[in-house]
Design a protein around this motif. Structure first.
Motif, PDB file in Angstrom:
ATOM      1  N   ALA A 153     -11.319   5.763   5.299  1.00  0.00           N
ATOM      2  CA  ALA A 153     -12.023   4.618   4.726  1.00  0.00           C
ATOM      3  C   ALA A 153     -12.505   3.687   5.825  1.00  0.00           C
ATOM      4  O   ALA A 153     -11.839   3.502   6.837  1.00  0.00           O
ATOM      5  CB  ALA A 153     -11.091   3.854   3.773  1.00  0.00           C
TER       6      ALA A 153
ATOM      7  N   PRO B 115      -6.969   1.347  -8.199  1.00  0.00           N
ATOM      8  CA  PRO B 115      -6.988   2.525  -7.311  1.00  0.00           C
ATOM      9  C   PRO B 115      -6.159   2.263  -6.052  1.00  0.00           C
ATOM     10  O   PRO B 115      -6.693   1.936  -4.998  1.00  0.00           O
ATOM     11  CB  PRO B 115      -8.481   2.685  -6.990  1.00  0.00           C
ATOM     12  CG  PRO B 115      -9.041   1.300  -7.073  1.00  0.00           C
ATOM     13  CD  PRO B 115      -8.257   0.618  -8.163  1.00  0.00           C
ATOM     14  N   THR B 116      -4.862   2.430  -6.173  1.00  0.00           N
ATOM     15  CA  THR B 116      -3.955   2.056  -5.077  1.00  0.00           C
ATOM     16  C   THR B 116      -4.200   2.867  -3.812  1.00  0.00           C
ATOM     17  O   THR B 116      -4.031   2.351  -2.698  1.00  0.00           O
ATOM     18  CB  THR B 116      -2.494   2.217  -5.526  1.00  0.00           C
ATOM     19  OG1 THR B 116      -2.297   3.543  -6.047  1.00  0.00           O
ATOM     20  CG2 THR B 116      -2.151   1.210  -6.608  1.00  0.00           C
ATOM     21  N   ASP B 117      -4.602   4.140  -3.951  1.00  0.00           N
ATOM     22  CA  ASP B 117      -4.859   4.964  -2.767  1.00  0.00           C
ATOM     23  C   ASP B 117      -6.012   4.392  -1.939  1.00  0.00           C
ATOM     24  O   ASP B 117      -5.941   4.331  -0.706  1.00  0.00           O
ATOM     25  CB  ASP B 117      -5.177   6.400  -3.166  1.00  0.00           C
ATOM     26  CG  ASP B 117      -3.960   7.129  -3.712  1.00  0.00           C
ATOM     27  OD1 ASP B 117      -2.840   6.615  -3.505  1.00  0.00           O
ATOM     28  OD2 ASP B 117      -4.121   8.185  -4.330  1.00  0.00           O
ATOM     29  N   LYS B 118      -7.078   3.964  -2.610  1.00  0.00           N
ATOM     30  CA  LYS B 118      -8.223   3.385  -1.903  1.00  0.00           C
ATOM     31  C   LYS B 118      -7.830   2.080  -1.217  1.00  0.00           C
ATOM     32  O   LYS B 118      -8.242   1.793  -0.092  1.00  0.00           O
ATOM     33  CB  LYS B 118      -9.373   3.142  -2.872  1.00  0.00           C
ATOM     34  CG  LYS B 118     -10.019   4.413  -3.401  1.00  0.00           C
ATOM     35  CD  LYS B 118     -11.192   4.091  -4.303  1.00  0.00           C
ATOM     36  CE  LYS B 118     -11.841   5.357  -4.831  1.00  0.00           C
ATOM     37  NZ  LYS B 118     -12.977   5.051  -5.755  1.00  0.00           N
ATOM     38  N   ILE B 119      -7.041   1.270  -1.933  1.00  0.00           N
ATOM     39  CA  ILE B 119      -6.620  -0.010  -1.353  1.00  0.00           C
ATOM     40  C   ILE B 119      -5.746   0.219  -0.129  1.00  0.00           C
ATOM     41  O   ILE B 119      -5.872  -0.474   0.890  1.00  0.00           O
ATOM     42  CB  ILE B 119      -5.875  -0.851  -2.412  1.00  0.00           C
ATOM     43  CG1 ILE B 119      -6.858  -1.297  -3.505  1.00  0.00           C
ATOM     44  CG2 ILE B 119      -5.201  -2.066  -1.777  1.00  0.00           C
ATOM     45  CD1 ILE B 119      -6.207  -2.007  -4.658  1.00  0.00           C
TER      46      ILE B 119
ATOM     47  N   VAL C  59     -12.960  -2.614  -5.162  1.00  0.00           N
ATOM     48  CA  VAL C  59     -12.480  -1.375  -5.787  1.00  0.00           C
ATOM     49  C   VAL C  59     -11.550  -1.636  -6.960  1.00  0.00           C
ATOM     50  O   VAL C  59     -11.145  -0.700  -7.658  1.00  0.00           O
ATOM     51  CB  VAL C  59     -11.777  -0.460  -4.747  1.00  0.00           C
ATOM     52  CG1 VAL C  59     -12.732  -0.114  -3.622  1.00  0.00           C
ATOM     53  CG2 VAL C  59     -10.506  -1.101  -4.192  1.00  0.00           C
TER      54      VAL C  59
ATOM     55  N   GLU D 228      -5.826   2.804   1.891  1.00  0.00           N
ATOM     56  CA  GLU D 228      -6.680   3.245   2.988  1.00  0.00           C
ATOM     57  C   GLU D 228      -7.396   2.066   3.645  1.00  0.00           C
ATOM     58  O   GLU D 228      -7.467   1.968   4.879  1.00  0.00           O
ATOM     59  CB  GLU D 228      -7.711   4.263   2.481  1.00  0.00           C
ATOM     60  CG  GLU D 228      -7.139   5.641   2.206  1.00  0.00           C
ATOM     61  CD  GLU D 228      -8.231   6.667   1.955  1.00  0.00           C
ATOM     62  OE1 GLU D 228      -9.414   6.310   2.133  1.00  0.00           O
ATOM     63  OE2 GLU D 228      -7.896   7.803   1.587  1.00  0.00           O
ATOM     64  N   LEU D 229      -7.924   1.162   2.813  1.00  0.00           N
ATOM     65  CA  LEU D 229      -8.602  -0.022   3.353  1.00  0.00           C
ATOM     66  C   LEU D 229      -7.639  -0.869   4.168  1.00  0.00           C
ATOM     67  O   LEU D 229      -7.973  -1.365   5.256  1.00  0.00           O
ATOM     68  CB  LEU D 229      -9.195  -0.848   2.215  1.00  0.00           C
ATOM     69  CG  LEU D 229     -10.411  -0.269   1.497  1.00  0.00           C
ATOM     70  CD1 LEU D 229     -10.685  -1.032   0.216  1.00  0.00           C
ATOM     71  CD2 LEU D 229     -11.626  -0.294   2.408  1.00  0.00           C
TER      72      LEU D 229
ATOM     73  N   ASP E 222     -13.138  -6.254   0.359  1.00  0.00           N
ATOM     74  CA  ASP E 222     -13.184  -4.795   0.185  1.00  0.00           C
ATOM     75  C   ASP E 222     -12.243  -4.352  -0.934  1.00  0.00           C
ATOM     76  O   ASP E 222     -12.592  -3.498  -1.765  1.00  0.00           O
ATOM     77  CB  ASP E 222     -12.787  -4.101   1.482  1.00  0.00           C
ATOM     78  CG  ASP E 222     -13.945  -4.019   2.475  1.00  0.00           C
ATOM     79  OD1 ASP E 222     -15.100  -4.032   2.030  1.00  0.00           O
ATOM     80  OD2 ASP E 222     -13.678  -3.961   3.681  1.00  0.00           O
TER      81      ASP E 222
END
Length: 210
Positions: A122, A42-46, A139, A48-49, A135
């Motif tokens: 995030a 999930p590159t978008d979540k990474i 994910v 954001e983190l 973190d």
């Protein structure tokens, strides 16, 4: 550790203009597996983190500042100028059917983020750069990636061949030569000194490939 050498080498250079070369004759091998791995992350979540940590955590800011500095780039250039590095790239292409140079170039964009002007939604945990790594690992579907790898390894001849060669004495000697290089050792020591948990990264990679 030999598998880590291939993965770790995918972290420097400039963006590539073409897709990866060094394809296996049947279109299988390591490269299509890497592409499937990427699709699971999930590159978008990474992102954001990462951006959240870059705007709020001094340790992460220090690490990213170092990775984008001319000092770090000089160390990387020194590693890349070593004959052992070229030998590794050549072996990866001709024996593993892995275009390591392409992935070096692709991931170089990590060191060229634009200035952050807004705060993502995030929320990264406290605890510096290691906390950011934890973190991110939360994910990433490590078990799913491992299962996919084992499935591909059971059915793809050229992936099986690649890992036979990764475990060969020839590849081991190439990796040992690179690991003993003073510039490479200095780069790892500097990252550790900035709070980068190199051992955590190694352990996570080993969980997938072992």
């Amino acid at each position: 550790m030999k598998v880590l050498a291939i993965v770790a080498l995918l972290a420097c250079g400039a963006f590539a203009a073409e897709g990866p070369q060094c394809q296996a004759p049947n279109g299988g091998g390591l490269q299509p597996v890497l592409q499937e791995f990427t699709a699971l992350i999930p590159t978008d979540k990474i992102l954001e983190l990462l951006l959240t940590s870059m705007t709020s955590d001094p340790e992460t800011q220090a690490v990213m500042e170092f990775l984008s500095s001319s000092e770090f780039h000089q160390v990387v250039n020194l590693v890349q100028s070593q004959p052992s590095f070229k030998t590794l790239l050549d072996f990866a292409c001709s024996d593993l059917y892995l275009d390591a140079a392409y992935y070096f170039n692709l991931l170089a964009g990590i060191f060229g983020f634009p200035e952050v002007r807004s705060h993502p939604r995030a929320i990264a945990r406290a605890g510096g750069f290691r906390g950011l790594l934890l973190d991110i690992l939360e994910v990433i579907p490590v078990d799913e990636i491992k299962a996919l790898f084992e499935q591909k390894l059971a059915s793809d001849y050229y992936l099986q061949l690649a890992f036979q060669k990764i475990n060969s004495d020839e590849f081991g000697a190439i990796v040992d030569t690179l690991k003993a290089n003073a510039a490479y050792v200095d780069m790892k020591d500097r990252l550790r000194g900035l709070g980068v948990d190199v051992d955590l990264i190694i352990d996570t990679i080993n969980k997938i490939f072992h």
